[in-house]
Design a protein around this motif. Structure first.
Motif, PDB file in Angstrom:
ATOM      1  N   GLN A 385      24.069 -17.229  55.369  1.00 48.38           N
ATOM      2  CA  GLN A 385      23.194 -18.345  55.047  1.00 48.38           C
ATOM      3  C   GLN A 385      21.938 -18.308  55.919  1.00 48.38           C
ATOM      4  N   ARG A 386      20.805 -18.657  55.349  1.00 47.56           N
ATOM      5  CA  ARG A 386      19.595 -18.796  56.159  1.00 47.56           C
ATOM      6  C   ARG A 386      19.740 -20.018  57.075  1.00 47.56           C
ATOM      7  N   TRP A 387      19.081 -19.959  58.193  1.00 48.31           N
ATOM      8  CA  TRP A 387      19.255 -21.021  59.179  1.00 48.31           C
ATOM      9  C   TRP A 387      18.104 -22.025  59.152  1.00 48.31           C
ATOM     10  N   THR A 388      18.412 -23.222  59.597  1.00 47.89           N
ATOM     11  CA  THR A 388      17.397 -24.251  59.775  1.00 47.89           C
ATOM     12  C   THR A 388      16.792 -24.125  61.170  1.00 47.89           C
ATOM     13  N   LYS A 389      15.776 -24.906  61.462  1.00 49.67           N
ATOM     14  CA  LYS A 389      15.167 -24.871  62.794  1.00 49.67           C
ATOM     15  C   LYS A 389      16.163 -25.363  63.844  1.00 49.67           C
ATOM     16  N   GLU A 390      16.970 -26.334  63.490  1.00 46.56           N
ATOM     17  CA  GLU A 390      17.967 -26.860  64.417  1.00 46.56           C
ATOM     18  C   GLU A 390      19.043 -25.808  64.713  1.00 46.56           C
ATOM     19  N   GLN A 391      19.463 -25.088  63.688  1.00 42.58           N
ATOM     20  CA  GLN A 391      20.451 -24.022  63.911  1.00 42.58           C
ATOM     21  C   GLN A 391      19.863 -22.908  64.755  1.00 42.58           C
ATOM     22  N   SER A 392      18.572 -22.622  64.545  1.00 40.57           N
ATOM     23  CA  SER A 392      17.903 -21.611  65.357  1.00 40.57           C
ATOM     24  C   SER A 392      17.894 -22.017  66.832  1.00 40.57           C
ATOM     25  N   ARG A 393      17.686 -23.294  67.107  1.00 43.33           N
ATOM     26  CA  ARG A 393      17.713 -23.768  68.485  1.00 43.33           C
ATOM     27  C   ARG A 393      19.114 -23.628  69.072  1.00 43.33           C
ATOM     28  N   MET A 394      20.138 -23.854  68.277  1.00 44.84           N
ATOM     29  CA  MET A 394      21.510 -23.663  68.719  1.00 44.84           C
ATOM     30  C   MET A 394      21.772 -22.208  69.086  1.00 44.84           C
ATOM     31  N   PHE A 395      21.187 -21.291  68.266  1.00 39.07           N
ATOM     32  CA  PHE A 395      21.357 -19.858  68.566  1.00 39.07           C
ATOM     33  C   PHE A 395      20.713 -19.510  69.915  1.00 39.07           C
ATOM     34  N   VAL A 396      19.596 -20.156  70.215  1.00 35.69           N
ATOM     35  CA  VAL A 396      18.941 -19.928  71.506  1.00 35.69           C
ATOM     36  C   VAL A 396      19.865 -20.356  72.640  1.00 35.69           C
ATOM     37  N   ILE A 397      20.455 -21.532  72.510  1.00 36.99           N
ATOM     38  CA  ILE A 397      21.342 -22.060  73.552  1.00 36.99           C
ATOM     39  C   ILE A 397      22.564 -21.160  73.717  1.00 36.99           C
ATOM     40  N   GLU A 398      23.086 -20.640  72.610  1.00 39.80           N
ATOM     41  CA  GLU A 398      24.278 -19.782  72.655  1.00 39.80           C
ATOM     42  C   GLU A 398      23.948 -18.340  73.035  1.00 39.80           C
ATOM     43  N   ASN A 399      22.641 -18.062  73.202  1.00 39.08           N
ATOM     44  CA  ASN A 399      22.210 -16.685  73.487  1.00 39.08           C
ATOM     45  C   ASN A 399      22.765 -15.730  72.422  1.00 39.08           C
ATOM     46  N   TYR A 400      22.618 -16.169  71.174  1.00 35.50           N
ATOM     47  CA  TYR A 400      23.244 -15.502  70.007  1.00 35.50           C
ATOM     48  C   TYR A 400      22.825 -14.044  69.858  1.00 35.50           C
ATOM     49  N   ARG A 401      21.556 -13.745  70.044  1.00 38.62           N
ATOM     50  CA  ARG A 401      21.083 -12.375  69.802  1.00 38.62           C
ATOM     51  C   ARG A 401      21.648 -11.377  70.809  1.00 38.62           C
ATOM     52  N   SER A 402      22.012 -11.838  71.987  1.00 44.68           N
ATOM     53  CA  SER A 402      22.579 -10.924  72.988  1.00 44.68           C
ATOM     54  C   SER A 402      23.947 -10.409  72.591  1.00 44.68           C
ATOM     55  N   LYS A 403      24.598 -11.097  71.684  1.00 44.09           N
ATOM     56  CA  LYS A 403      25.951 -10.706  71.282  1.00 44.09           C
ATOM     57  C   LYS A 403      25.956  -9.430  70.447  1.00 44.09           C
ATOM     58  N   TYR A 404      24.816  -9.135  69.766  1.00 43.82           N
ATOM     59  CA  TYR A 404      24.831  -7.922  68.965  1.00 43.82           C
ATOM     60  C   TYR A 404      23.705  -6.959  69.341  1.00 43.82           C
ATOM     61  N   ARG A 405      23.061  -7.198  70.492  1.00 44.89           N
ATOM     62  CA  ARG A 405      21.998  -6.262  70.929  1.00 44.89           C
ATOM     63  C   ARG A 405      22.611  -5.141  71.747  1.00 44.89           C
TER      64      ARG A 405
END
Length: 405
Positions: A385-405
């Motif tokens: 699913q595409r994300w909303t701006k609020e979900q994007s902020r949640m990904f920042v807090i969870e450091n989401y991109r580091s999990k698959y980099r």
């Protein structure tokens, strides 16, 4: 889908059984989604083709942009040089039941005709006026008749002018009705009877020939329909391929943006598959695609890899309503495909993403949807699913991109 496109009536009219075109349209419409990754959007040329409805008639390509006719299939078969038919549009023979049965004509007994006449009706009033205005001059001086002559001479131009104004002696066309003689009536009866017999004979001949012509028409239509059904894969592919032929002048981006690791991974994989098609550092208007696939004569593909936020600044990006919709619309209006993957899909499903690109390229080059059918399940399996701006902020807090980099 068949009812929406008016396929049922169309196929029944032309004896077609293979609904390959309808199935392909349904597939392409299913794959075009903007709420999930991978986002797949089609150029305007293809969208116009998918929106066309079937229409009965002999109007062909180029005359009606909102419908698809049998002519489209016949022209494609002719261009593909498919043997077995001349691929001409067949016209149903005229049914004499729809014609008016010749009737015995009515013979008139009167005739209306025009004739020429002259208007002498006003001559008598003019003469009376001449006499009334001239005689008194003779009685005024009976011993000297010259005065009456002079008065008469002076009145003559005036009288002539009045006669001219009143139309005395002017030619007129009048209409009158007269009874026909028995000889004229007999002559008209003979002519009408001869014409009636000729029309009746032609009508009977048309009735006699109709069954044979109809049988021949049905046989030719059946033969043509069977050939169209048998070669439907090639014909439908040709119709789609034709609407995707365009020529674009790709411009270089003198200030290319920084490339991410996922973009390099996809670029490397696609270089192995399409070394002559893959392009980087190109620009269209104010936008610079991450990657471009272009074969030189068909609609290009703008391939984007979307991250939920910038890695360094942590700014939310590519969220719903964040501006990608306007960008997508710009590319589509310029007859580009838009294919967006999420960064997570490239990192965890690179092979599947490459297969989706390969299927789309195959469709663009050949109009063939077989590989798109094969990857439809793949798309469903890796869908996000595409994300909303609020979900994007949640990904920042969870450091989401580091999990698959």
């Amino acid at each position: 889908m068949t009812d929406t496109l008016n396929w049922n009536f169309f196929s029944e009219t032309y004896h077609l059984k293979n609904d390959k075109y309808v199935q392909d349209v349904a597939l392409l419409q299913r794959l075009q989604r903007t709420d999930c990754y991978p986002v797949i959007l089609y150029p305007e040329l293809l969208c116009e083709q998918l929106a066309k409805k079937f229409l009965i008639g002999s109007v062909g390509v180029g005359k009606d942009k909102s419908h698809i006719f049998l002519h489209d299939f016949l022209n494609a078969a002719k261009q593909l040089n498919i043997k077995g038919d001349d691929w001409q549009f067949l016209i149903h023979p005229f049914n004499p039941k729809d014609a008016t049965v010749p009737q015995r004509p009515h013979i008139p007994t009167e005739k209306t005709e025009c004739y020429e006449s002259h208007n002498w009706g006003c001559l008598i009033p003019v003469l009376i006026m001449v006499i009334l205005f001239t005689l008194p001059a003779f009685f005024i001086s009976p011993e000297d008749p010259g005065l009456g002559v002079i008065v008469a001479i002076l009145w003559i131009p005036f009288i002539l002018l009045m006669a001219h104004k009143m139309g005395v002696g002017k030619s007129e066309t009048k209409v009158r009705t007269r009874k026909l003689t028995q000889h004229e009536i007999n002559q008209l009866e003979q002519e009408a009877l001869k014409k009636y017999q000729n029309n009746l004979e032609a009508y009977r001949k048309l009735r006699a020939e109709y069954d044979d012509k109809k049988m021949e028409f049905e046989q030719r239509l059946d033969s043509q329909a069977k050939l169209l059904d048998r070669h439907s894969n090639r014909i439908v592919a040709s119709i789609f391929k034709r609407c995707l032929i365009t020529y674009h002048q790709l411009k270089n981006n003198n200030e290319p943006p920084q490339r991410g690791a996922s973009e390099n991974d996809l670029f490397y994989a696609l270089m192995k598959e399409f070394p002559s098609y893959i392009k980087i550092d190109k620009v269209l208007g104010a936008y610079s695609p991450d990657l471009v696939l272009y074969n030189g004569c068909s609609c290009p593909i703008d391939i984007e890899i979307d991250e939920p936020y910038e890695f360094q600044t942590k700014k939310e990006i590519h969220y719903i309503g964040g501006g990608d919709e306007e960008r997508n619309k710009f590319f589509v209006q310029n007859n580009w495909f838009v294919l967006r993957f999420s960064e997570n899909q490239i990192n965890n499903h690179l092979k599947e993403c490459v297969n989706i690109v390969k299927a789309l390229v195959d469709f663009i080059e050949w109009g063939d949807t077989s590989k798109l059918y094969n990857v439809e399940k793949t798309i469903a399996n890796i869908q996000e699913q595409r994300w909303t701006k609020e979900q994007s902020r949640m990904f920042v807090i969870e450091n989401y991109r580091s999990k698959y980099r």
